[in-house]
Design a protein around this motif. Structure first.
Motif, PDB file in Angstrom:
ATOM      1  N   ARG A  59       0.860  -1.180   0.000  1.00 18.70           N
ATOM      2  CA  ARG A  59       0.000   0.000   0.000  1.00 18.70           C
ATOM      3  C   ARG A  59       0.904   1.240   0.000  1.00 18.70           C
ATOM      4  N   PRO A  60       0.609   2.230  -0.810  1.00 19.34           N
ATOM      5  CA  PRO A  60       1.551   3.334  -1.031  1.00 19.34           C
ATOM      6  C   PRO A  60       1.866   4.114   0.248  1.00 19.34           C
ATOM      7  N   LEU A  61       3.131   4.135   0.610  1.00 16.83           N
ATOM      8  CA  LEU A  61       3.544   4.913   1.772  1.00 16.83           C
ATOM      9  C   LEU A  61       3.264   6.400   1.553  1.00 16.83           C
ATOM     10  N   SER A  62       3.244   6.810   0.295  1.00 18.40           N
ATOM     11  CA  SER A  62       2.969   8.217  -0.010  1.00 18.40           C
ATOM     12  C   SER A  62       1.598   8.653   0.505  1.00 18.40           C
ATOM     13  N   GLU A  63       0.640   7.700   0.565  1.00 15.03           N
ATOM     14  CA  GLU A  63      -0.681   8.054   1.075  1.00 15.03           C
ATOM     15  C   GLU A  63      -0.660   8.266   2.590  1.00 15.03           C
ATOM     16  N   LEU A  64       0.193   7.502   3.306  1.00 15.38           N
ATOM     17  CA  LEU A  64       0.365   7.756   4.734  1.00 15.38           C
ATOM     18  C   LEU A  64       1.084   9.081   4.955  1.00 15.38           C
ATOM     19  N   GLU A  65       2.030   9.402   4.081  1.00 13.88           N
ATOM     20  CA  GLU A  65       2.707  10.696   4.171  1.00 13.88           C
ATOM     21  C   GLU A  65       1.701  11.834   3.968  1.00 13.88           C
ATOM     22  N   SER A  66       0.800  11.656   3.009  1.00 16.58           N
ATOM     23  CA  SER A  66      -0.230  12.665   2.776  1.00 16.58           C
ATOM     24  C   SER A  66      -1.149  12.802   3.983  1.00 16.58           C
ATOM     25  N   LEU A  67      -1.517  11.668   4.571  1.00 18.40           N
ATOM     26  CA  LEU A  67      -2.372  11.708   5.755  1.00 18.40           C
ATOM     27  C   LEU A  67      -1.673  12.416   6.908  1.00 18.40           C
ATOM     28  N   ALA A  68      -0.398  12.091   7.126  1.00 18.27           N
ATOM     29  CA  ALA A  68       0.350  12.731   8.206  1.00 18.27           C
ATOM     30  C   ALA A  68       0.397  14.234   8.005  1.00 18.27           C
ATOM     31  N   TYR A  69       0.568  14.671   6.760  1.00 19.80           N
ATOM     32  CA  TYR A  69       0.599  16.117   6.468  1.00 19.80           C
ATOM     33  C   TYR A  69      -0.762  16.746   6.745  1.00 19.80           C
ATOM     34  N   ARG A  70      -1.826  16.083   6.317  1.00 20.17           N
ATOM     35  CA  ARG A  70      -3.167  16.665   6.483  1.00 20.17           C
ATOM     36  C   ARG A  70      -3.586  16.713   7.954  1.00 20.17           C
ATOM     37  N   LEU A  71      -3.112  15.744   8.736  1.00 24.58           N
ATOM     38  CA  LEU A  71      -3.450  15.744  10.164  1.00 24.58           C
ATOM     39  C   LEU A  71      -2.413  16.484  11.004  1.00 24.58           C
ATOM     40  N   ASN A  72      -1.275  16.838  10.382  1.00 22.22           N
ATOM     41  CA  ASN A  72      -0.183  17.520  11.091  1.00 22.22           C
ATOM     42  C   ASN A  72       0.336  16.668  12.248  1.00 22.22           C
ATOM     43  N   VAL A  73       0.641  15.398  11.923  1.00 22.65           N
ATOM     44  CA  VAL A  73       1.180  14.474  12.919  1.00 22.65           C
ATOM     45  C   VAL A  73       2.423  13.802  12.340  1.00 22.65           C
ATOM     46  N   PRO A  74       3.321  13.309  13.188  1.00 19.76           N
ATOM     47  CA  PRO A  74       4.540  12.677  12.677  1.00 19.76           C
ATOM     48  C   PRO A  74       4.291  11.277  12.124  1.00 19.76           C
ATOM     49  N   LEU A  75       5.095  10.914  11.133  1.00 20.16           N
ATOM     50  CA  LEU A  75       5.068   9.584  10.530  1.00 20.16           C
ATOM     51  C   LEU A  75       6.436   8.942  10.690  1.00 20.16           C
ATOM     52  N   THR A  76       6.453   7.724  11.199  1.00 19.00           N
ATOM     53  CA  THR A  76       7.683   6.944  11.302  1.00 19.00           C
ATOM     54  C   THR A  76       7.621   5.786  10.322  1.00 19.00           C
ATOM     55  N   ARG A  77       8.697   5.592   9.571  1.00 17.49           N
ATOM     56  CA  ARG A  77       8.796   4.496   8.620  1.00 17.49           C
ATOM     57  C   ARG A  77       9.732   3.433   9.184  1.00 17.49           C
ATOM     58  N   ILE A  78       9.335   2.185   9.113  1.00 13.90           N
ATOM     59  CA  ILE A  78      10.207   1.087   9.523  1.00 13.90           C
ATOM     60  C   ILE A  78      10.731   0.418   8.260  1.00 13.90           C
ATOM     61  N   ASP A  79      12.034   0.512   8.048  1.00 11.56           N
ATOM     62  CA  ASP A  79      12.641  -0.035   6.847  1.00 11.56           C
ATOM     63  C   ASP A  79      12.525  -1.556   6.810  1.00 11.56           C
ATOM     64  N   SER A  80      12.475  -2.090   5.607  1.00 12.49           N
ATOM     65  CA  SER A  80      12.428  -3.542   5.371  1.00 12.49           C
ATOM     66  C   SER A  80      11.239  -4.194   6.057  1.00 12.49           C
ATOM     67  N   ALA A  81      10.154  -3.463   6.175  1.00 11.39           N
ATOM     68  CA  ALA A  81       8.921  -3.985   6.763  1.00 11.39           C
ATOM     69  C   ALA A  81       7.766  -3.681   5.828  1.00 11.39           C
ATOM     70  N   GLY A  82       6.812  -4.603   5.776  1.00 18.01           N
ATOM     71  CA  GLY A  82       5.618  -4.412   4.982  1.00 18.01           C
ATOM     72  C   GLY A  82       4.454  -4.015   5.853  1.00 18.01           C
ATOM     73  N   HIS A  83       3.357  -4.786   5.739  1.00 20.72           N
ATOM     74  CA  HIS A  83       2.115  -4.397   6.394  1.00 20.72           C
ATOM     75  C   HIS A  83       2.040  -4.825   7.859  1.00 20.72           C
ATOM     76  N   GLU A  84       2.976  -5.643   8.313  1.00 24.51           N
ATOM     77  CA  GLU A  84       2.977  -6.095   9.710  1.00 24.51           C
ATOM     78  C   GLU A  84       4.372  -5.902  10.300  1.00 24.51           C
ATOM     79  N   PRO A  85       4.732  -4.671  10.643  1.00 22.59           N
ATOM     80  CA  PRO A  85       6.102  -4.385  11.083  1.00 22.59           C
ATOM     81  C   PRO A  85       6.544  -5.178  12.302  1.00 22.59           C
ATOM     82  N   TRP A  86       5.638  -5.445  13.252  1.00 20.87           N
ATOM     83  CA  TRP A  86       6.025  -6.184  14.455  1.00 20.87           C
ATOM     84  C   TRP A  86       6.454  -7.616  14.133  1.00 20.87           C
ATOM     85  N   LEU A  87       5.997  -8.151  13.029  1.00 21.29           N
ATOM     86  CA  LEU A  87       6.359  -9.496  12.606  1.00 21.29           C
ATOM     87  C   LEU A  87       7.649  -9.477  11.801  1.00 21.29           C
ATOM     88  N   GLU A  88       7.783  -8.498  10.927  1.00 22.88           N
ATOM     89  CA  GLU A  88       8.907  -8.462   9.992  1.00 22.88           C
ATOM     90  C   GLU A  88      10.158  -7.804  10.575  1.00 22.88           C
TER      91      GLU A  88
END
Length: 289
Positions: free
Chosen positions: A241-270
């Protein structure tokens, strides 16, 4: 330190009964409430709970119609928001820290709009996706899937009835592209296909249709106005799912976004170490020392 686990069945005002589990000292306030994704899956966030339950009590539950919250009827987003409010009443919790994953992040956002006074803090994990995210998601999903895999998935989806083995195969094919690691993604998806069962396909269709008819996009201004002081978004850098859409959401809500490298849709597993560190930092900041 061994943490206490408590569980129960909570009666709702419409006589449904919601199965819940709490890990940790329930006397501590505010607690964390985990909201699983789907819609139509049972709870699968036990690994997330164990990462943070020494910092605050952690509640999770099977949404109505899934897992041990057996129920039949028409599903609406409003009813699922009401379920969470009624669960907080049952648990004697005035306000909670919400951590929602995927569709659970959408549920957290809608709950915050309806009950802002009951949200102490909120972490939106791998969702909610807004805008035209499905086009990019579908393209990346197809890129990660071979032509024979895609053909087999379509064959299984078109069957009027599926055997147990066919259902597991369909879910594995549907989910393996969610993971970043090409060596382990099939194993993780197959494990989830066996454990996260049964799928409530009716619930999935009904809530999916309502979400498309009344998308969260249309409520972002209201959500931004009622956000608690501490809100963050967490995403896997390699989620299809496009990370760019989460970036857009973070901008629209004015909240921070953290990216976890080498992780997909379930970061706690990967990427469990990276996910654990972020979750613990967030919960510490939300509940205090």
């Amino acid at each position: 330190m061994k943490l206490t686990e408590t569980q129960g069945l909570a009666p709702m005002t419409d006589e449904a009964r919601i199965r819940w589990i709490a890990l940790g000292d329930r006397a501590r306030k505010p607690p964390v409430v985990l909201l699983h994704g789907g819609p139509g899956l049972p709870d699968y966030l036990s690994d997330v709970a164990t990462m943070i339950a020494d910092l605050a009590p952690v509640y999770r539950y099977d949404q109505r119609g899934t897992g041990k919250s057996r129920w039949q009827g028409r599903h609406t987003l409003a009813r699922h928001v009401d379920d969470l409010a009624e669960l907080l009443d049952v648990w004697d919790v005035p306000e909670a820290v919400l951590i929602g994953h995927s569709y659970g992040a959408t549920l957290a956002g809608r709950f915050c709009v309806a009950h802002p006074d009951r949200v102490a803090a909120m972490l939106l994990m791998c969702g909610p996706f807004v805008g035209e995210w499905r086009t990019g998601y579908q393209a990346e999903r197809e890129r990660r899937m071979s032509a024979p895999q895609g053909e087999r998935l379509r064959e299984l989806q078109e069957l009027p009835h599926r055997s147990e083995d066919q259902e597991v195969e369909l879910l594995t094919l549907s989910w393996f592209t969610d993971h970043a690691d090409p060596e382990r993604r099939w194993h993780w998806a197959a494990q989830g296909a066996r454990e996260r069962r049964p799928i409530n396909w009716v619930m999935n269709r009904e809530l999916g249709a309502e979400s498309r008819a009344d998308p969260l996009d249309q409520h972002l201004d209201a959500l931004r106005r009622c956000l608690p002081a501490r809100v963050e978004i967490l995403g896997g850098a390699d989620d299809p799912r496009p990370l760019s859409e989460l970036e857009s959401l973070a901008y629209r809500l004015n909240v921070p976004l953290t990216r976890i490298d080498s992780a997909g849709h379930e970061p706690w597993l990967e990427q469990p170490d990276g996910a654990r560190a972020h979750l613990r930092r967030f919960v510490r900041g939300a509940v205090g020392p």
